[in-house]
Structure formats: C-alpha cells, structure tokens
Scaffold this motif. Sequence first.
Motif, short mmCIF file in Angstrom:
data_model
loop_
_atom_site.label_atom_id
_atom_site.label_comp_id
_atom_site.label_asym_id
_atom_site.label_seq_id
_atom_site.Cartn_x
_atom_site.Cartn_y
_atom_site.Cartn_z
N PHE A 26 0.84 -1.20 0.00
CA PHE A 26 0.00 0.00 0.00
C PHE A 26 0.87 1.24 0.00
O PHE A 26 1.70 1.41 0.89
N ARG A 27 0.72 2.09 -1.01
CA ARG A 27 1.41 3.38 -1.11
C ARG A 27 2.93 3.26 -0.89
O ARG A 27 3.53 4.06 -0.19
N GLY A 28 3.55 2.26 -1.46
CA GLY A 28 4.99 2.09 -1.35
C GLY A 28 5.46 1.46 -0.06
O GLY A 28 6.65 1.43 0.21
N MET A 29 4.55 0.97 0.77
CA MET A 29 4.91 0.36 2.04
C MET A 29 4.75 -1.15 1.97
O MET A 29 3.85 -1.66 1.29
N THR A 30 5.61 -1.85 2.69
CA THR A 30 5.48 -3.30 2.79
C THR A 30 4.43 -3.64 3.84
O THR A 30 3.97 -2.77 4.58
N ASP A 31 4.09 -4.92 3.92
CA ASP A 31 3.05 -5.31 4.88
C ASP A 31 3.49 -5.07 6.32
O ASP A 31 2.67 -4.69 7.17
N GLY A 32 4.75 -5.27 6.63
CA GLY A 32 5.24 -5.00 7.99
C GLY A 32 5.13 -3.54 8.37
O GLY A 32 4.79 -3.20 9.51
N GLU A 33 5.44 -2.65 7.41
CA GLU A 33 5.33 -1.22 7.68
C GLU A 33 3.87 -0.80 7.87
O GLU A 33 3.56 0.02 8.73
N VAL A 34 2.97 -1.36 7.06
CA VAL A 34 1.55 -1.04 7.19
C VAL A 34 1.03 -1.49 8.56
O VAL A 34 0.34 -0.73 9.25
N VAL A 35 1.38 -2.71 8.96
CA VAL A 35 0.92 -3.21 10.26
C VAL A 35 1.48 -2.35 11.39
O VAL A 35 0.76 -2.01 12.34
N PHE A 36 2.74 -1.98 11.32
CA PHE A 36 3.36 -1.14 12.35
C PHE A 36 2.65 0.20 12.47
O PHE A 36 2.32 0.64 13.58
N ILE A 37 2.39 0.85 11.34
CA ILE A 37 1.73 2.16 11.38
C ILE A 37 0.30 2.04 11.90
O ILE A 37 -0.17 2.88 12.68
N VAL A 38 -0.42 0.99 11.52
CA VAL A 38 -1.80 0.80 11.99
C VAL A 38 -1.82 0.55 13.50
O VAL A 38 -2.63 1.15 14.23
N VAL A 39 -0.94 -0.30 13.99
CA VAL A 39 -0.92 -0.59 15.43
C VAL A 39 -0.56 0.65 16.24
O VAL A 39 -1.23 0.98 17.23
N VAL A 40 0.48 1.35 15.82
CA VAL A 40 0.88 2.58 16.53
C VAL A 40 -0.23 3.62 16.44
O VAL A 40 -0.54 4.31 17.43
N GLY A 41 -0.86 3.72 15.27
CA GLY A 41 -1.96 4.67 15.11
C GLY A 41 -3.14 4.36 16.02
O GLY A 41 -3.72 5.25 16.64
N LEU A 42 -3.51 3.09 16.11
CA LEU A 42 -4.63 2.71 16.98
C LEU A 42 -4.29 2.94 18.45
O LEU A 42 -5.13 3.44 19.22
N VAL A 43 -3.07 2.58 18.85
CA VAL A 43 -2.67 2.77 20.24
C VAL A 43 -2.67 4.25 20.60
O VAL A 43 -3.00 4.63 21.73
N PHE A 44 -2.33 5.11 19.67
CA PHE A 44 -2.30 6.55 19.95
C PHE A 44 -3.67 7.19 19.81
O PHE A 44 -4.13 7.92 20.70
N TRP A 45 -4.35 6.97 18.67
CA TRP A 45 -5.55 7.73 18.35
C TRP A 45 -6.79 7.33 19.15
O TRP A 45 -7.61 8.20 19.46
N ILE A 46 -6.97 6.08 19.46
CA ILE A 46 -8.20 5.69 20.18
C ILE A 46 -8.27 6.34 21.55
O ILE A 46 -9.29 6.97 21.89
N PRO A 47 -7.24 6.26 22.40
CA PRO A 47 -7.34 6.96 23.70
C PRO A 47 -7.49 8.47 23.56
O PRO A 47 -8.26 9.10 24.31
N VAL A 48 -6.78 9.06 22.59
CA VAL A 48 -6.87 10.52 22.41
C VAL A 48 -8.28 10.91 22.00
O VAL A 48 -8.88 11.85 22.57
N CYS A 49 -8.86 10.20 21.04
CA CYS A 49 -10.21 10.55 20.58
C CYS A 49 -11.27 10.27 21.65
O CYS A 49 -12.23 11.04 21.80
#
Length: 139
Positions: A26-49
Amino acid sequence: MAELEGMSDGEIDYIPDRLIADPVVFRGMTDGEVVFIVVVGLVFWIPVCVLILMVFGIGIFGVAAGAGMTIVTLILAGKELTRIKRKQPDGLHIVYFKRLLQRKGLARFGFIDESASWDIRRSSPVERVNVVTDEEEED
C-alpha cells in the motif's frame, strides 16, 4: 552433461536482488510497515479521541474516530514514506529513521554525525631518539 544457461559448476550465476524482497502492499509500504503504522496509530488515536469526545459526552464514538484517524495517519505516513524511499536502495529508509532518532536524542545507534579534529596537546616539539640496531653495532 551440458551446463544450463545461467549456471556454472552447479551454482546459479545471478540471483536478482529483489527476488526475496518484501512486496509493496500500500502506497509504497510493505506489509510489515503497514501493520506497524496501523498498530501505533490505533494505540495513539483511540485513547486521544475517546478522551476528547468524553468532554462532549459521546466518548464511545472515540473508538470510531480513532479508527478513522488511524486510516488518515496510514495514508499520510505512506505518502511521506514513499517520498523518503524514492531513489534509495531497499532498507535505507530504516537508517534514515535511526539517524533522525539519534539527532533528536531519543536513541543512540552509534552513527557519527559531527565532524571534529584531534589535537596532540603538546607545548614543546618532540625530541628524536636515536635507536641503535644490532646491524649498526656490528659495523
């Protein structure tokens, strides 16, 4: 027995560099990079929102808002990562991020980022010592 094309002495002469590389997902990223960004994003954004929306009394919608912000983060991070990876060998973006973390003082990876010169700190010149070898003694 005839040798096969591309082989010598039973060994393959050429193996493409990208043969075992991770595929771009996806958008020049490998599957490991996509999973890393999604996990970090969920851990950060859900509590903040959730915390922000609790102020308005609709904190349960913070999970959906956090998931949406994670998707936005994935798209923006993919765009930036594509820019960083452009015209670079595979894996060099990892070195870029490590150097960035070291410059910010968040981690230490052993990169040398500054230029310096060494000084011997002598105030007087060094006197030459004459050493007599065994051959010179025999003469």
